[in-house]
Design an enzyme around this catalytic site. Structure first.
Site, PDB file in Angstrom:
ATOM      1  N   ALA A 154       0.821  -1.213   0.000  1.00 22.76           N
ATOM      2  CA  ALA A 154       0.000   0.000   0.000  1.00 22.76           C
ATOM      3  C   ALA A 154       0.855   1.265   0.000  1.00 22.76           C
ATOM      4  CB  ALA A 154      -0.919  -0.001   1.223  1.00 22.76           C
ATOM      5  N   TYR A 178      -5.141   6.029  -1.476  1.00 23.00           N
ATOM      6  CA  TYR A 178      -5.606   7.120  -0.624  1.00 23.00           C
ATOM      7  C   TYR A 178      -4.795   8.370  -0.998  1.00 23.00           C
ATOM      8  CZ  TYR A 178      -7.007   9.449   3.691  1.00 23.00           C
ATOM      9  OH  TYR A 178      -7.536  10.334   4.589  1.00 23.00           O
ATOM     10  N   ASN A 180      -2.776  10.380   0.323  1.00 20.72           N
ATOM     11  CA  ASN A 180      -1.365  10.579   0.710  1.00 20.72           C
ATOM     12  C   ASN A 180      -0.421   9.562   0.071  1.00 20.72           C
ATOM     13  OD1 ASN A 180      -2.013   8.305   2.224  1.00 20.72           O
ATOM     14  ND2 ASN A 180      -1.037   9.041   4.097  1.00 20.72           N
ATOM     15  N   LYS A 181      -0.937   8.626  -0.714  1.00 20.06           N
ATOM     16  CA  LYS A 181      -0.048   7.624  -1.323  1.00 20.06           C
ATOM     17  C   LYS A 181       0.576   8.200  -2.601  1.00 20.06           C
ATOM     18  CE  LYS A 181      -2.005   4.650   1.629  1.00 20.06           C
ATOM     19  NZ  LYS A 181      -1.534   3.797   2.676  1.00 20.06           N
ATOM     20  N   GLN A 182       1.498   7.440  -3.189  1.00 24.22           N
ATOM     21  CA  GLN A 182       2.239   7.949  -4.354  1.00 24.22           C
ATOM     22  C   GLN A 182       1.307   8.339  -5.493  1.00 24.22           C
ATOM     23  OE1 GLN A 182       3.045   5.434  -2.422  1.00 24.22           O
ATOM     24  NE2 GLN A 182       5.253   5.121  -2.293  1.00 24.22           N
TER      25      GLN A 182
END
Ligand SMILES: *Cc1c(COP(=O)(O)O)cnc(C)c1O
Length: 374
Positions: A154, A178, A180-182
């Site tokens: 994740a 989400y 805030n992910k890459q």
């Protein structure tokens, strides 16, 4: 918050793709879903990809598709986001934590064999902060003891060991999108696998237990609504096209922080280069040196936030979460390495388009506050 902990990076092209989908006939289970899954499978090198409405739901489907259930033990790390162990609890299986390596913060492969019992069925390896877990060693142990492997990638879209993408070493891997992910789809996740049966089951369970060929009111097995809408997929397709420049921007931000903070004896900085692997930067986490207490760390984080600089305590170990303590009787000291590292960890603002001036403000304030609490 003047400088947020994280911020998404959405282009006009991506907005246009979402708007175009909104104007189309299909808002769910349409061409964008198939396109996103195909593109993601191709990017990771997996045979199959099944998109879901979160990383957590992808992980739940992986656990179910591998038939992990009550009485089964699943080895995993206590140093992760709570979702990685919760997915084991959803199916009433038992998480068995193995402490982490103090440098990489990933599960310490040399401690895994000691945790294996007659009930052990699987290992959930987490690629913490976008740094690959020791998959070669984990695969070897899994083969020796006939265990399944799920990778929680994740936080690690794009991370590789040699040239193999994380998420493709085990039976199934999951990714999350989400904000805030890459890369982001708002909310969203993906399960990848080379196993056709796992892919078929995951895709059926995602859609209320329906076979693709069945009519809408025929349900082969217990399923869920874990579908990802066409709107989310349209965003995901465009974000994935930019994955390489995004990863390059993130690595460059990590390098700038390291250059700026290098030489500060109060800090342990993350390594930018890791042997045989390519890190996909998820967060920028530094650790205070050993002479700092948890209270001092908490005070620095609090004051950073008061200065409107987003700062976080990454992670609070899973075994010490109130409901894990209550259910399994964990106490402080059970996984000392994870606890010690977690107590001194601080995540600094980290996002694609953070400016040099913002990095300077963060570091200047941070160093001043560290000196003040000493
Ligand atoms: C973000 C994350 C998840 C869950 O992803 P969601 O999309 O938020 O459900 C799972 N495991 C880890 C390690 C994560 O960081």
């Amino acid at each position: 918050m003047k400088i947020p902990l994280s911020a998404s990076d959405i282009t006009e092209t991506e907005i246009a793709a979402v708007v175009e989908t909104l104007r189309s006939e299909r808002l769910s289970l349409g061409p964008k879903l198939l396109e996103f899954e195909r593109a993601f499978a191709e990017y990771t090198g997996a045979k199959h990809a099944v998109a879901t409405n979160s990383g957590t739901s992808a992980l739940h489907l992986a656990v179910r598709a591998l038939d992990l259930k009550a009485g089964d033990e699943v080895i995993t790390t206590p140093f992760s986001f709570v979702a990685s162990a919760n997915a084991i609890l959803y199916e009433s299986a038992t998480p068995v934590f193995v402490d982490v390596d103090a440098d990489t913060l990933n599960i310490d492969a040399s401690r895994i064999e000691a945790a294996i019992t007659r009930k052990t069925r699987a290992i959930i390896a987490v690629h913490v902060f976008g740094r690959a877990a020791p998959m070669r060693e984990i695969v070897e142990i899994a083969e020796k003891y006939d265990l399944k492997i799920i990778e929680d990638a994740a936080e690690a879209t794009g991370a590789r060991i040699e040239n193999k993408t994380v998420g493709t070493f085990g039976d199934a891997g999951i990714f999350a999108f989400y904000p805030n992910k890459q890369i982001t789809t708002g909310e969203g996740g993906m399960l990848v696998t080379d196993n056709e049966q796992i892919a078929a089951r995951a895709s059926r369970m995602r859609n209320q237990g329906r076979d693709q060929t069945q009519d809408w009111f025929e349900h082969t097995e217990l399923g869920f609504n874990y579908r990802l809408s066409e709107i989310n997929c349209a965003l995901g397709i465009e974000q994935l096209k930019r994955i390489e420049p995004i990863l390059a921007m993130r690595e460059s931000v990590a390098r700038k922080y390291n250059q700026r903070l290098r030489g500060n004896a109060n800090l342990i900085l993350p390594e930018i280069e890791a042997a045989n692997q390519h890190i996909s930067w998820f967060v920028y986490v530094v650790r205070l040196s050993e002479n700092f207490t948890r209270a001092q760390r908490d005070s620095i984080v609090k004051q950073m936030n008061e200065h409107e600089i987003g700062c976080g305590r990454y992670f609070a170990p899973i075994h010490l979460q109130p409901f894990y303590r209550e259910k399994f009787g964990y106490i402080t000291g059970d996984f000392p390495v994870a606890e010690f590292q977690a107590e001194r960890a601080i995540a600094l603002p980290f996002f694609n388009r953070i400016t040099a001036a913002q990095i300077e403000t963060v570091c200047e304030t941070f160093e001043r506050l560290i000196e003040a609490v000493r």
